[in-house]
Design a protein around this motif. Structure first.
Motif, PDB file in Angstrom:
ATOM      1  N   ARG A   1       0.832  -1.220   0.000  1.00 44.54           N
ATOM      2  CA  ARG A   1       0.000   0.000   0.000  1.00 44.54           C
ATOM      3  C   ARG A   1       0.859   1.260   0.000  1.00 44.54           C
ATOM      4  O   ARG A   1       0.561   2.229  -0.691  1.00 44.54           O
ATOM      5  CB  ARG A   1      -0.926   0.011   1.224  1.00 44.54           C
TER       6      ARG A   1
ATOM      7  N   SER B   1      -1.390   3.053  -6.642  1.00 43.22           N
ATOM      8  CA  SER B   1      -2.575   2.255  -6.984  1.00 43.22           C
ATOM      9  C   SER B   1      -2.788   2.138  -8.490  1.00 43.22           C
ATOM     10  O   SER B   1      -3.477   1.233  -8.949  1.00 43.22           O
ATOM     11  CB  SER B   1      -3.821   2.872  -6.335  1.00 43.22           C
ATOM     12  N   ASP B   2      -2.180   3.052  -9.267  1.00 42.68           N
ATOM     13  CA  ASP B   2      -2.368   3.009 -10.722  1.00 42.68           C
ATOM     14  C   ASP B   2      -1.168   2.413 -11.446  1.00 42.68           C
ATOM     15  O   ASP B   2      -1.092   2.466 -12.674  1.00 42.68           O
ATOM     16  CB  ASP B   2      -2.643   4.409 -11.257  1.00 42.68           C
TER      17      ASP B   2
ATOM     18  N   MET C   1      -2.090  -7.803  -3.150  1.00 42.26           N
ATOM     19  CA  MET C   1      -2.044  -6.584  -3.958  1.00 42.26           C
ATOM     20  C   MET C   1      -3.356  -6.511  -4.722  1.00 42.26           C
ATOM     21  O   MET C   1      -3.606  -7.340  -5.598  1.00 42.26           O
ATOM     22  CB  MET C   1      -0.864  -6.617  -4.931  1.00 42.26           C
TER      23      MET C   1
ATOM     24  N   SER D   1      -2.787   1.996 -14.792  1.00 42.15           N
ATOM     25  CA  SER D   1      -3.785   2.860 -15.412  1.00 42.15           C
ATOM     26  C   SER D   1      -3.445   3.182 -16.857  1.00 42.15           C
ATOM     27  O   SER D   1      -4.334   3.386 -17.692  1.00 42.15           O
ATOM     28  CB  SER D   1      -3.920   4.160 -14.616  1.00 42.15           C
TER      29      SER D   1
END
Length: 330
Positions: free
Chosen positions: A213, A218-219, A247, A287
């Motif tokens: 984390r 996150s992307d 994850m 992303s």
């Protein structure tokens, strides 16, 4: 009128317009090489040399994995032998001197107070983490972290197990691929009661989740791989896979191959890895970057005579890496 003139010149030219360079693919070898010192294991130098020579031969044939993530590369000889693969970028995990995380709550303090030196549970670490990442692609960032001192049980405490993160920059790909290598507490081999090793394991899972984390955007396209030491223990499997997994968005390569969602040319060895239940590689897209598993191969499996170079098999996950539609390249 400049643009039409350029088009006409290109059409009239006898030399074809060179194609755009192909985007690179990503192949990742994960392998617990059992590079532990004597007398814990015997006759390892010869096997380690064979592993290194195999990597060197793969390079000569142009078939070497782009990235290698190793576990149990403890000894100097183990690190030296695998370096025969001639990778430009080599990064080791936490050293035996690194420390992180004293007990924080009464349960952790009680757990630590019951350390038994005869089982290897003491403050000193004899070995480092045994983690090693080698890459043909540039490694542009590194993060190391051992598991907390209290989060180990039995003989596993002799090694400073933990996590090693690297960011790999691939040509033509805007986002670096984040790769984490880890090795978690064993169960039976730890030499202590299952309840004790499992509790330490729970804390390691918490640490790994927090590390992911905190250090993987996150992307970002990412891979978390290593020896998770799950085996056939439901509690451990649940700890790693619950709530979206270690994850979020990550899918294990070996199980994808076994389930038929990726090519599986070495099916017998791949099935054996899945049944063993210890080696996992969770991958996900970013992303702006698609990470698509194409196949899993097992260059370090069981030979025709049943022989293996380690007590684990070494497998390669082959990914196609490309910009997501409409995102372009750098």
């Amino acid at each position: 009128m400049l643009f039409p003139m350029l088009v006409a010149a290109a059409i009239a030219s006898s030399s074809p317009i060179p194609p755009l360079p192909a985007l690179p693919n990503l192949s990742v070898l994960s392998y617990n090489i059992h590079g532990v010192p004597w007398p814990i294991a015997k006759h390892r130098p010869h096997a380690l040399r064979q592993i290194g020579q195999a990597l060197a031969e793969m390079r000569l044939e142009g078939k070497q994995p782009n990235v290698v993530v190793l576990q149990e590369a403890f000894t100097r000889r183990a690190k030296r032998m695998v370096s025969l693969g001639d990778y430009r970028y080599v990064v080791a995990g936490p050293s035996r001197h690194d420390r992180f995380g004293p007990p924080e709550d009464p349960e952790q303090r009680l757990f630590s107070s019951r350390d038994r030196a005869i089982k290897g549970e003491h403050d000193g670490k004899i070995e480092d983490s045994g983690l090693l990442v080698m890459s043909d692609y540039p490694i542009i960032a590194v993060k190391r972290m051992p598991y907390p001192r209290f989060a180990c049980a039995g003989f596993d405490c002799l090694a400073n197990k933990g996590m090693l993160l690297v960011q790999v920059q691939m040509p033509g790909i805007a986002q670096p691929v984040v790769i984490v290598d880890t090795h978690m507490n064993s169960r039976g081999a730890s030499g202590v009661a299952d309840a004790r090793s499992d509790r330490a394991y729970d804390w390691q899972v918490q640490s790994l989740r927090q590390f992911v984390r905190d250090n993987i955007p996150s992307d970002a396209p990412a891979i978390v791989a290593g020896d998770f030491n799950i085996g056939s223990v439901p509690r451990r499997l649940a700890a790693v896979t619950a709530d979206g997994g270690i994850m979020p968005g990550g899918v294990d390569a070996v199980r994808q191959a076994v389930n038929g969602t990726a090519a599986n040319p070495d099916s017998a060895n791949t099935a054996a890895i899945a049944q063993h239940g210890k080696d996992w590689m969770f991958g996900r897209s970013g992303s702006r970057t698609e990470l698509s598993l194409q196949s899993v191969t097992v260059p370090f499996g069981r030979g025709a005579d049943g022989h293996m170079l380690s007590d684990h098999m070494g497998y390669i996950a082959h990914y196609r890496v490309e910009p997501r539609l409409g995102q372009g390249t750098p």
